[in-house]
Design an enzyme around this catalytic site. Structure first.
Site, mmCIF file in Angstrom:
data_model
loop_
_atom_site.group_PDB
_atom_site.id
_atom_site.type_symbol
_atom_site.label_atom_id
_atom_site.label_comp_id
_atom_site.label_asym_id
_atom_site.label_seq_id
_atom_site.Cartn_x
_atom_site.Cartn_y
_atom_site.Cartn_z
ATOM 1 N N VAL A 210 3.888 2.888 -3.354
ATOM 2 C CA VAL A 210 3.418 3.567 -4.574
ATOM 3 C C VAL A 210 4.260 4.810 -4.853
ATOM 4 C CG1 VAL A 210 1.453 4.635 -5.734
ATOM 5 C CG2 VAL A 210 1.077 2.748 -4.149
ATOM 6 N N GLY A 211 4.513 5.601 -3.805
ATOM 7 C CA GLY A 211 5.259 6.852 -3.994
ATOM 8 C C GLY A 211 6.624 6.615 -4.610
ATOM 9 N N TYR B 166 -10.374 2.954 7.711
ATOM 10 C CA TYR B 166 -9.513 3.408 6.595
ATOM 11 C C TYR B 166 -10.366 3.851 5.413
ATOM 12 C CZ TYR B 166 -5.885 2.881 2.938
ATOM 13 O OH TYR B 166 -5.008 3.074 1.887
ATOM 14 N N ASN C 6 -5.782 -3.917 -4.983
ATOM 15 C CA ASN C 6 -4.674 -4.358 -4.122
ATOM 16 C C ASN C 6 -3.366 -4.286 -4.893
ATOM 17 O OD1 ASN C 6 -7.102 -5.293 -2.832
ATOM 18 N ND2 ASN C 6 -5.792 -6.557 -1.531
ATOM 19 N N SER D 235 -8.552 3.881 -2.369
ATOM 20 C CA SER D 235 -8.373 2.427 -2.245
ATOM 21 C C SER D 235 -9.662 1.739 -2.671
ATOM 22 C CB SER D 235 -8.081 2.083 -0.783
ATOM 23 O OG SER D 235 -8.218 0.686 -0.577
ATOM 24 N N SER D 236 -9.531 0.482 -3.083
ATOM 25 C CA SER D 236 -10.735 -0.266 -3.496
ATOM 26 C C SER D 236 -11.605 -0.601 -2.292
ATOM 27 C CB SER D 236 -10.318 -1.571 -4.194
ATOM 28 O OG SER D 236 -9.525 -2.351 -3.302
ATOM 29 N N CYS D 237 -11.072 -0.437 -1.080
ATOM 30 C CA CYS D 237 -11.883 -0.786 0.100
ATOM 31 C C CYS D 237 -12.942 0.258 0.403
ATOM 32 C CB CYS D 237 -11.006 -1.028 1.319
ATOM 33 S SG CYS D 237 -10.351 0.466 2.015
ATOM 34 N N ARG E 51 -9.252 -11.672 -4.864
ATOM 35 C CA ARG E 51 -8.624 -10.352 -4.908
ATOM 36 C C ARG E 51 -8.011 -10.100 -6.281
ATOM 37 N NH1 ARG E 51 -11.159 -10.081 -1.024
ATOM 38 N NH2 ARG E 51 -10.602 -9.371 1.103
ATOM 39 N N TRP F 40 -4.205 -17.298 6.027
ATOM 40 C CA TRP F 40 -5.320 -16.812 6.863
ATOM 41 C C TRP F 40 -6.654 -16.988 6.150
ATOM 42 C CZ3 TRP F 40 -3.262 -11.286 8.518
ATOM 43 C CH2 TRP F 40 -2.136 -11.453 9.337
ATOM 44 N N LYS G 124 -10.554 7.512 3.531
ATOM 45 C CA LYS G 124 -10.324 7.675 2.089
ATOM 46 C C LYS G 124 -11.542 8.318 1.407
ATOM 47 C CE LYS G 124 -6.135 6.246 1.532
ATOM 48 N NZ LYS G 124 -5.103 7.149 0.977
ATOM 49 N N HIS H 15 0.002 -6.727 3.478
ATOM 50 C CA HIS H 15 -1.111 -7.269 2.700
ATOM 51 C C HIS H 15 -0.790 -8.715 2.345
ATOM 52 C CE1 HIS H 15 -1.829 -2.897 2.065
ATOM 53 N NE2 HIS H 15 -3.072 -3.291 2.163
ATOM 54 N N HIS I 115 6.852 9.517 -0.826
ATOM 55 C CA HIS I 115 7.793 8.996 -1.841
ATOM 56 C C HIS I 115 8.578 7.778 -1.350
ATOM 57 C CE1 HIS I 115 10.610 11.121 0.682
ATOM 58 N NE2 HIS I 115 11.623 10.613 0.009
ATOM 59 N N ARG I 116 8.524 7.481 -0.080
ATOM 60 C CA ARG I 116 9.230 6.298 0.429
ATOM 61 C C ARG I 116 8.316 5.066 0.499
ATOM 62 N NH1 ARG I 116 14.043 7.104 0.441
ATOM 63 N NH2 ARG I 116 15.222 8.633 1.609
ATOM 64 N N GLY I 117 7.059 5.262 0.250
ATOM 65 C CA GLY I 117 6.105 4.155 0.306
ATOM 66 C C GLY I 117 6.114 3.338 -0.966
#
Ligand code: GFB
Length: 315
Positions: free
Chosen positions: A16-17, A137, A166, A108-110, A210, A203, A141, A180, A12-14
């Site tokens: 999305v959360g 990663y 993303n 994730s889309s990755c 994306r 970079w 997932k 990101h 919940h601190r991230g």
């Protein structure tokens, strides 16, 4: 999902959360349970089991993960693989053991092949080699997806999996070594402008493309899926359009008001050439992204200016 349903938001601190907790509150779900990292280590199997035995949540959103951009993923494959496997295994198995009615797992889309046909259909999963810069990663997932699908097949669990593109937005990670691209470029452009620099370093070649979805749209999609999706088949969440990194850099410079030149650092990797998600499955259920990219970047930049940054830090 009743307004009184007990919903555990793991992570919940991230980025999305935190947005999911905001959307749940706005939709009057009054019984949302969260735990800070200091209160509950999701990597600790016994602690997670004890938490589920005590709280007995009916719904779970698994938004907790070790996340990061292309550099962080390349530098720390062990951590991205192990920490995410531990979190996923602990939370998903505890959800089964403690009779959770429904669990939403965020992938994730990755997870899709590096050169999957675009836009990427959910069926493209495991049809080709992964992008090396984030395959650790991605495999973590994919393991989470497969565990949810295995619980659905073997035990009839309603454990669903959403694949976001993303993401960006307020409370994003703006640390230049682990973030990101969108949040990194916002910070770099802000600091370049503040110190009167003549260039902004981007970079890679700037050619990769994306797709970017504002985190409030992602959170809205998560609550929508909790209420409207039961299938173990993965489902993409995105806005349906993409942009090159060069075009993104130009857009961010415009929003920030930085008028210097873009310089492309070819010593840094491009990663996947393109990962535009096919979103016809979720669109067909009646959900669409709403926040346009320029507006989303502008509100994220306003949040950034309000919450941090001294012009001193170098880009
Ligand atoms: O967002 P990003 O780090 O990760 O990089 P991915 C996207 C593209 O932006 C790459 C370029 O081509 C980068 O080289 N880029 C340009 C930058 N300037 C910068 C910068 O200053 N910082 C960063 N970070 N990139 C991620 C995965 O891949 O996608 C995650 O690593 C996750 O695990 C996420 O899956 C959705 O988009 O390449």
């Amino acid at each position: 999902m009743e307004e009184s349903a007990k919903i555990f938001v793991a992570g919940h601190r991230g980025l999305v959360g935190r947005a999911i907790v905001r959307v749940l509150a706005a939709q009057r779900f009054r019984n949302v349970v969260t735990r800070d990292r200091g209160q509950l280590d999701l990597g600790d199997e016994a602690a997670v089991a004890a938490f589920f035995a005590y709280e007995k949540p009916e719904f779970v959103v698994l938004a907790a993960a070790r996340v990061g951009g292309i550099k962080a993923n390349s530098d720390y494959p062990v951590e991205f693989l192990l920490e995410n496997l531990r979190i996923q295994n602990n939370v998903i198995t505890a959800a089964h053991t403690h009779d959770v009615r429904k669990l939403l797992f965020l992938g994730s889309s990755c997870i899709y092949p590096k050169c999957a046909p675009q836009p990427i259909l959910e069926d493209a999963l495991l049809t080709g080699p992964l992008e090396p810069t984030n395959d650790a990663y991605a495999i973590a997932k994919i393991a989470g997806i497969k565990l949810c699908q295995a619980y659905a097949a073997e035990y009839g669990e309603t454990f669903i999996s959403a694949m976001p593109t993303n993401l960006y937005g307020p409370h994003d990670n703006f640390d230049l070594t682990s973030s990101h691209v969108l949040s990194a470029l916002l910070r770099k452009a802000h600091e370049a402008k503040a110190r009167g620099a003549r260039e902004l370093v981007v970079w890679g070649t700037g050619q990769p493309r994306r797709e970017f979805l504002h985190v409030d749209d992602m959170a809205d999609a998560c609550v929508f899926l909790l209420q409207n999706y039961e299938s173990p088949d993965i489902i993409n969440v995105g806005c349906g359009e993409d942009i090159s990194i060069r075009q993104l850099s130009e857009l961010i410079c415009e929003v920030v008001g930085f008028e210097g030149e873009l310089t492309f650092d070819l010593s840094k990797p491009d990663g996947t050439p393109r990962k535009l998600l096919d979103v016809s499955r979720i669109n067909g259920l009646g959900w669409r992204a709403k926040i346009p990219l320029r507006e989303g970047i502008a509100c994220t930049y306003a949040w950034l200016r309000e919450h941090e940054l001294t012009p001193a830090s170098s880009a």
